[in-house]
Scaffold this motif. Structure first.
Motif, PDB file in Angstrom:
ATOM      1  N   UNK A  73       0.831  -1.205   0.000  1.00 23.72           N
ATOM      2  CA  UNK A  73       0.000   0.000   0.000  1.00 23.72           C
ATOM      3  C   UNK A  73       0.866   1.256   0.000  1.00 23.72           C
ATOM      4  N   UNK A  74       1.947   1.242   0.739  1.00 22.31           N
ATOM      5  CA  UNK A  74       2.832   2.404   0.767  1.00 22.31           C
ATOM      6  C   UNK A  74       3.485   2.626  -0.590  1.00 22.31           C
ATOM      7  N   UNK A  75       3.789   1.546  -1.294  1.00 24.27           N
ATOM      8  CA  UNK A  75       4.349   1.649  -2.637  1.00 24.27           C
ATOM      9  C   UNK A  75       3.329   2.287  -3.588  1.00 24.27           C
ATOM     10  N   UNK A  76       2.073   1.836  -3.498  1.00 24.31           N
ATOM     11  CA  UNK A  76       1.016   2.405  -4.344  1.00 24.31           C
ATOM     12  C   UNK A  76       0.768   3.857  -3.957  1.00 24.31           C
ATOM     13  N   UNK A  77       0.803   4.150  -2.652  1.00 23.18           N
ATOM     14  CA  UNK A  77       0.612   5.541  -2.203  1.00 23.18           C
ATOM     15  C   UNK A  77       1.684   6.451  -2.812  1.00 23.18           C
ATOM     16  N   UNK A  80      -5.389  17.608  -6.595  1.00 23.57           N
ATOM     17  CA  UNK A  80      -5.506  16.160  -6.374  1.00 23.57           C
ATOM     18  C   UNK A  80      -5.023  15.813  -4.970  1.00 23.57           C
ATOM     19  N   UNK A  81      -5.699  14.831  -4.376  1.00 28.50           N
ATOM     20  CA  UNK A  81      -5.297  14.324  -3.068  1.00 28.50           C
ATOM     21  C   UNK A  81      -5.236  12.801  -3.140  1.00 28.50           C
ATOM     22  N   UNK A  82      -4.559  12.226  -2.148  1.00 27.55           N
ATOM     23  CA  UNK A  82      -4.351  10.778  -2.110  1.00 27.55           C
ATOM     24  C   UNK A  82      -4.939  10.242  -0.809  1.00 27.55           C
ATOM     25  N   UNK A  83      -5.676   9.156  -0.914  1.00 28.97           N
ATOM     26  CA  UNK A  83      -6.257   8.522   0.275  1.00 28.97           C
ATOM     27  C   UNK A  83      -5.928   7.044   0.289  1.00 28.97           C
ATOM     28  N   UNK A  84      -5.531   6.533   1.448  1.00 26.17           N
ATOM     29  CA  UNK A  84      -5.392   5.091   1.681  1.00 26.17           C
ATOM     30  C   UNK A  84      -6.599   4.685   2.498  1.00 26.17           C
ATOM     31  N   UNK A  85      -7.363   3.732   1.992  1.00 25.12           N
ATOM     32  CA  UNK A  85      -8.572   3.276   2.670  1.00 25.12           C
ATOM     33  C   UNK A  85      -8.301   1.907   3.279  1.00 25.12           C
ATOM     34  N   UNK A  86      -8.594   1.742   4.559  1.00 21.70           N
ATOM     35  CA  UNK A  86      -8.324   0.478   5.249  1.00 21.70           C
ATOM     36  C   UNK A  86      -9.626  -0.140   5.711  1.00 21.70           C
ATOM     37  N   UNK A  87      -9.805  -1.429   5.418  1.00 22.76           N
ATOM     38  CA  UNK A  87     -11.004  -2.121   5.872  1.00 22.76           C
ATOM     39  C   UNK A  87     -11.164  -3.457   5.205  1.00 22.76           C
ATOM     40  N   UNK A  88     -12.309  -4.077   5.433  1.00 24.08           N
ATOM     41  CA  UNK A  88     -12.534  -5.427   4.917  1.00 24.08           C
ATOM     42  C   UNK A  88     -13.426  -5.463   3.686  1.00 24.08           C
TER      43      UNK A  88
END
Length: 143
Positions: free
Chosen positions: A61-65, A79-87
């Motif tokens: 995920x950090x690589x994709x971020x 533009x903004x970047x979001x990492x979404x965490x969940x199932x």
């Protein structure tokens, strides 16, 4: 412009790269259109065994971020970047679009694990659940 803010679901796959291209083309018509680049970090479970898996997922995920942040810097639009965490990736994408005030979601037809030629389960679920317009990008040859 018919859209003000676009969420792009991105996982590094060819269809998600195509989604990013399409979103950039749409936004390119009006520099005030904002883009939100979102990557889903799917969490599976807890426990000692899952901790190792979660560490690998976090590294990916950090690589994709980092990739998304580099792209965001090159875009002429805000533009903004979001990492979404969940199932539940589909729920995370739809909820992020709603929280961000997006009126368009652009995503690939299938993600990293998708079967070529079919609409992926996440893409399908997002089209079913989203109250905002969803544009599905397919990779491959243009005819």
């Amino acid at each position: 412009m018919w859209t003000r803010k676009i969420l792009v679901a991105y996982d590094g796959s060819a269809p998600s790269r195509r989604a990013l291209e399409l979103a950039a083309q749409i936004a390119g018509a009006d520099r005030s259109v904002e883009l939100v680049l979102a990557h889903v970090m799917r969490l599976f479970s807890s426990g000692a065994a899952a901790a190792g898996i979660d560490a690998v997922i976090m590294d990916d995920a950090e690589s994709v971020r980092a990739e998304m942040e580099a792209v965001a810097e090159m875009l002429p639009n805000p533009a903004s970047v979001r990492l979404l965490r969940g199932t539940s990736p589909a729920d995370l994408i739809v909820n992020c679009a709603l929280e961000e005030g997006c009126d368009l979601i652009v995503m690939g037809s299938r993600g990293q694990g998708g079967v070529k030629g079919y609409l992926g389960s996440v893409s399908y679920a997002v089209t079913k659940e989203s109250p905002v317009t969803v544009l599905i990008a397919k990779d491959g040859s243009r005819r």
